[in-house]
Design a protein around this motif. Structure first.
Motif, PDB file in Angstrom:
ATOM      1  N   VAL A  57       0.649   3.496   3.170  1.00  0.00           N
ATOM      2  CA  VAL A  57       1.366   2.913   4.313  1.00  0.00           C
ATOM      3  C   VAL A  57       2.864   3.171   4.168  1.00  0.00           C
TER       4      VAL A  57
ATOM      5  N   LYS B 160       3.659   6.796   4.897  1.00  0.00           N
ATOM      6  CA  LYS B 160       3.539   7.079   6.327  1.00  0.00           C
ATOM      7  C   LYS B 160       4.784   6.574   7.066  1.00  0.00           C
ATOM      8  N   SER B 161       5.271   5.418   6.659  1.00  0.00           N
ATOM      9  CA  SER B 161       6.496   4.882   7.275  1.00  0.00           C
ATOM     10  C   SER B 161       7.683   5.790   7.007  1.00  0.00           C
TER      11      SER B 161
ATOM     12  N   ASP C 201       0.831  -1.199   0.000  1.00  0.00           N
ATOM     13  CA  ASP C 201       0.000   0.000   0.000  1.00  0.00           C
ATOM     14  C   ASP C 201       0.875   1.263   0.000  1.00  0.00           C
TER      15      ASP C 201
END
Lengths: 354, 354
Positions: free
Chosen positions: B288, B291-292, B285
């Motif tokens: 995701v 965001k990491s 994704d």
């Protein structure tokens, strides 16, 4: 106490027996033992049998899954993500390399990430797997303990994140680069400690920024990134990018999430690695490429040397020499390491290594 | 004499007019000028308008093809080799980046090499092109002059062969690493010379191994590989591997074949570069992932600093700051450079830059 030497086959058999004893299926134990013994044969002393006591401890503590269901979780024409199900990293990355090679046959390049993998030994082992298929191998990994702060910082948020590259040659040996993005790899620090030697200045500093040379005090210090005090921001940048490619991209641990497997035997590490296979044939004539590599190697080897320099080497040359020497004379096992291995053997009720 | 500043649009227009005047088609001149001005805007001072006098000289001497037939000579699902027909490198590598992005959409990763390309400016420009498509960009190049000997050697068989990586983030700025595999890039040496400044010790040594700090004497010395006197074998290994990937793999010049374009205006350089685009969506994704990356950037930025360190940065942050500052205040042009640009303008019969 004299250093003992053992043959490759004896070393492999010993590791295999130990791993089988703690629960690995025969075939998996053989694969891991073969790769670990190869590491020692080529001189990657920080990544071979020296890790066995720790591996056995982790397996006993439930930190490794000895019966993993290694599976593909994302799959595209030239990429994949492999979930290692917390199995031993050697098994995960051997399979990742095989997948990358297979995909690159038709598409020209492939890149496979691992998640929920574990420490897999020296990067060069996997980067070299595509060589037999006339492919270039690239390998990136998130190290299994954070010993490197960001440039200007004190919090150890990064690891020695290594990069390896293997490039096929013709009559010459392949070029195999395998390097940590710190001045020295942490495995080298541990080897120094085992041998009771001191480290050169420039490998580590303490939290006051002073050189740290006693490897037994490694826990009090930090590794310096490649480039050292002068250009260490480059090594820091490389370590970060490699961690993003090998860890974050595949959904594996990076930064604060990295488990220090030197101090934790039972947490799932979610280690990430990445391997790329580049099919030379997709870029032109393979024989022409190999001839160009040979020419470069020879031009470099025969070029003018600085006073006092005996020989100019290309990456991988020393490992090949070590491999030849150790095949002939055996693989040396330092006394402190041998004591640890004897302990493993006695605990598991198997024959000692030597 | 005070430093002059110019706007991005004025700088681009000036370069474009000069390139058009020496024969580039309007569209090509606009593309190259845009990328060169971008280089200056982001602070890549060794790779922007500072190169214009040399480019114009080369074009006049017949060293660049102003009407190249840039074409695909090898094509697979995830790879290609682009023959630049000795056109300006900016045109070749922009097209290579576009091809890589297009292929990576479906296959997950793509890698495109150039041959018969030329100097293309800062690596980060091309590595950053995949970002807008939620892809990671990697870029490798063979430098256009050999200033680096192999480790232990005196023959300058290698260049500063840079590596760049660009990684998309979410709310944070993308991470953009762009580094020569020497302690300092040769463009930085030239910039120091233009500014009349001295170099720090550790950038270059003379043939006796002594530090060389006068950039005007650069011809007498050699660059030190990343890692310096201590671990320079790593920088040497990286430079060699990058040269093989960016040059040899694509059938471009490497090693002895590299033309020193600082001293040769008319030979075809057969410069090679390579760009890879990695489609984040193929690995999981995208949100995701981003965001990491954001979390990592913030963890690093907010981590404990060494005494005296004001801010911990991630790769690319300084370039973004420079971009903002120069967008507001203009792009500074050093007096020596301005004199060279005035000379170009007068020779070509176009309006001076400022």
């Amino acid at each position: 106490m004299l250093e003992t030497t053992v043959t490759l086959s004896r070393l492999k058999a010993f590791i295999q027996e130990a791993l089988t004893k703690v629960g690995l299926p025969e075939q998996d134990a053989s694969t891991v033992a073969g790769l670990m013994a190869e590491a020692d044969l080529q001189g990657s002393d920080g990544h071979g049998v020296t890790r066995l006591p720790q591996y056995v401890r982790r397996i006993k503590a439930g930190g490794f899954n000895v019966r993993p269901n290694i599976r593909v979780v994302h799959d595209h024409l030239s990429t994949a993500v492999l979930n290692g199900d917390n199995g031993m990293g050697h098994l995960v990355m051997k399979r990742a390399a095989e997948m990358a090679i297979e995909k690159a046959r038709t598409t020209g390049i492939a890149w496979v990430n691992s998640q929920f993998s574990n420490h897999a030994g020296p990067a060069s082992l996997y980067a070299s797997m595509p060589l037999a298929h006339d492919m270039i191998g690239l390998y990136f990994a998130v190290g299994n303990a954070n010993h490197l702060p960001p440039w200007g910082g004190l919090d150890m948020l990064l690891s020695t994140n290594p990069i390896a590259a293997a490039i096929p040659a013709g009559d010459e040996k392949p070029i195999v680069l395998d390097m940590a993005t710190t001045v020295a790899a942490y495995g080298k620090v541990k080897t120094k400690a085992l041998r009771g030697e001191t480290m050169p200045e420039g490998w580590m500093i303490d939290r006051a920024g002073k050189p740290l040379t006693d490897p037994k005090r490694a826990d009090e210090g930090m590794l310096l990134p490649l480039g050292g005090m002068e250009a260490g921001y480059k090594g820091y940048g490389l370590a970060m990018v490699i961690g993003l490619l090998a860890g974050t991209l595949g959904g594996a641990a990076m930064g604060r999430d990295v488990i220090d497997f030197n101090h934790d035997d039972d947490s799932v590490t979610n280690t990430g690695q990445a391997i790329a296979a580049i099919n030379v044939a997709a870029f032109g004539d393979v024989a022409v490429f190999k001839k160009s590599v040979d020419t470069l190697v020879r031009d470099i080897r025969n070029s003018e040397r600085m006073p006092g320099v005996e020989r100019i080497r290309v990456p991988g040359e020393r490992s090949f020499e070590t491999r030849v020497k150790r095949t002939q004379n055996g693989i040396p096992v330092a006394p402190a390491l041998m004591r640890g291995l004897d302990q493993v053997a006695d605990d598991l009720g198997i024959a000692r290594l030597a």
